[in-house]
Design an enzyme around this catalytic site. Structure first.
Site, PDB file in Angstrom:
ATOM      1  N   ASN A 228       0.881  -1.177  -0.239  1.00 41.93           N
ATOM      2  CA  ASN A 228      -0.031   0.037   0.004  1.00 41.93           C
ATOM      3  C   ASN A 228       0.735   1.355  -0.097  1.00 41.93           C
ATOM      4  OD1 ASN A 228       0.404   0.891   2.800  1.00 41.93           O
ATOM      5  ND2 ASN A 228      -0.363  -1.027   3.272  1.00 41.93           N
ATOM      6  N   PHE A 341      -4.732   3.726  14.451  1.00 42.13           N
ATOM      7  CA  PHE A 341      -5.123   4.426  13.523  1.00 42.13           C
ATOM      8  C   PHE A 341      -6.413   4.086  12.843  1.00 42.13           C
ATOM      9  CE2 PHE A 341      -2.373   8.270  13.187  1.00 42.13           C
ATOM     10  CZ  PHE A 341      -1.764   8.354  14.470  1.00 42.13           C
TER      11      PHE A 341
END
Ligand code: PMT
Length: 419
Positions: A228, A341
């Site tokens: 990613n 997160f």
């Protein structure tokens, strides 16, 4: 006693914070007067920008007396512009609150219109936006209004649910303005930490902090992988901030092109499984774990040897789920203070609250991601949630947000230890 004498001297939870209050036309506009009084009672400095409709319900003199400042309502008012131009006023605000926000105002905000002073101010401001709708129940429930609210929330705007009850028009249902005291609480929650809660060099003295950072790579074969766009900037900024706050810091880092923060011990990993092993090893003696890494949710079921050649036709991949590292750390006993997160493309608040609960975290920092935001950029905006609290950090440089986040974690950690 003047409003200034009544409100100006008191010190409160919003000491010195700068609130721009947009008031739209609607019978609930009279409650905006009470809201100004309460905000000032908490020590905030308040400037009012009213739509033409609002001033049909409540006069300029009322807001002026309560806020202690001239009420702004006309984009073309040369005298007012000379004192503080509308762009200056938009920048001045630390938070913009629209209460009441009419259906028309929500529609204009949703579509980015700037056809009067209040809408222009909102478009020119980077401050968090809190919308407090109030209107007739049918207008609130209308698909057009609901679509506008969903659109605004997806953009990261906080929209309060109106109260349900007797309406001014005699009907019963959702559409009443929430109590001003509750709006003040949300304003306080959405503002970044105040000067008293700011960063200092001993906030985490003697504490051990583990931070995961960067992406993971999930190999398909010996040269290809699924990955990613995480650059590691946010995680490395958090690690540096924790170090500057006096902590001993370990970063478990996926492959990134950044130099390691000086003074921080770095453990380099590639896959989610390697990251899990290193994190579990390091958190045993940690006070805080901050999971900033963008861990791949899945990995290829098989890793091929060498570099398989291209074949005619397509290629089907079988993926298997990776372990959820942060949830696993949160389930340890004893466990560190765990901060997750969340990278979301929409509905940030709903996803964050869900992950906070589902993964058993102490705190979660959500960021909206998409082209040019969140991943692989210098700036970010974080919306942080924990049981009973929330705060918006930014927009700002990841390095600055990391310091505010670390200050927040240190405060929550200290509060947890006191209990
Ligand atoms: O590195 P940058 O370019 O600066 O970008 C920063 C960032 C966008 C990557 C960062 O701010 C961020 O949002 N990190 C979390 C990304 C993420 O994976 O979010 P998520 O919503 O998929 O995961 C939620 C939480 O679970 C995260 O704390 C994640 O680390 C954790 N997780 C996820 C999957 C998994 N298998 N194990 C985990 O521990």
């Amino acid at each position: 006693m003047t409003a200034d004498e009544e409100c100006g001297e008191r010190r409160g939870r919003l000491d010195g914070r700068r609130v721009l209050l947009v008031v739209a036309g609607g019978i609930a506009a009279y409650k905006a007067a009470e809201l100004v009084r309460k905000l000032r009672g908490e020590g905030a400095e308040v400037r009012v920008a009213a739509t033409a409709g609002a001033l049909r319900f409540v006069g300029v003199a009322t807001f002026q007396a309560l806020s202690g400042h001239r009420v702004r309502h006309d984009l073309w008012d040369e005298e007012a512009e000379a004192a503080m131009g509308h762009i200056e006023l938009a920048r001045w605000a630390e938070i913009v609150v629209a209460a009441p926000a009419s259906a028309h105002l929500l529609a204009r905000f949703a579509h980015g219109l700037a056809d009067d002073l209040p809408t222009t101010l909102v478009l020119a401001s980077e401050a968090p936006l809190l919308l407090v709708p109030a209107m007739n129940r049918v207008m609130w429930l209308h698909p057009a209004t609901q679509a506008n609210v969903a659109h605004l929330r997806a953009r990261g705007v906080t929209v309060l649910e109106p109260d349900v009850g007797e309406q001014a028009c005699g009907e019963h249902g959702p559409g009443r303005l929430p109590e001003p005291a509750l709006i003040v609480e949300r304003v306080q929650a959405l503002l970044a930490p105040g000067p008293g809660e700011r960063f200092s060099a001993d906030l985490l003295a003697g504490r051990r902090v583990v931070v995961s950072a960067g992406p993971t790579r999930e190999p398909l074969d010996e040269v290809r992988y699924i990955g990613n766009r995480s650059s590691g900037r946010m995680g490395y900024a958090v690690a540096t901030a924790a170090l500057r706050a006096g902590a001993e810091v370990v970063v478990v880092s996926g492959p990134v092109g950044l130099p390691p923060p000086e003074g921080v011990r770095v453990r380099r990993v590639e896959t989610a499984l390697e990251m899990r092993e290193a994190v579990l090893d390091e958190v045993r003696a940690a006070d805080v774990f901050m999971a900033v890494a963008a861990v791949a949710d899945y990995r290829p079921a098989r890793r091929a040897a060498g570099k398989p050649a291209k074949t005619a036709g397509g290629l089907r991949l079988e993926l298997v789920p990776n372990p959820d590292i942060v949830a696993e750390v949160a389930a340890l006993d004893p466990r560190p203070f765990v901060v997750g997160f969340a990278a979301e493309a929409d509905d940030l608040e709903a996803h964050c609250r869900n992950k906070l609960e589902r993964k058993g975290l102490d705190m979660i920092a959500g960021n909206l991601v998409g082209p040019g935001r969140g991943f692989d950029v210098e700036d970010n905006t974080l919306h942080v949630f924990w049981a009973g609290g929330e705060v918006r950090l930014g927009p700002g440089a990841k390095t600055a947000l990391a310091r505010d986040l670390v200050a927040l974690v240190a405060r929550r950690l200290a509060e947890r230890r006191r209990r």
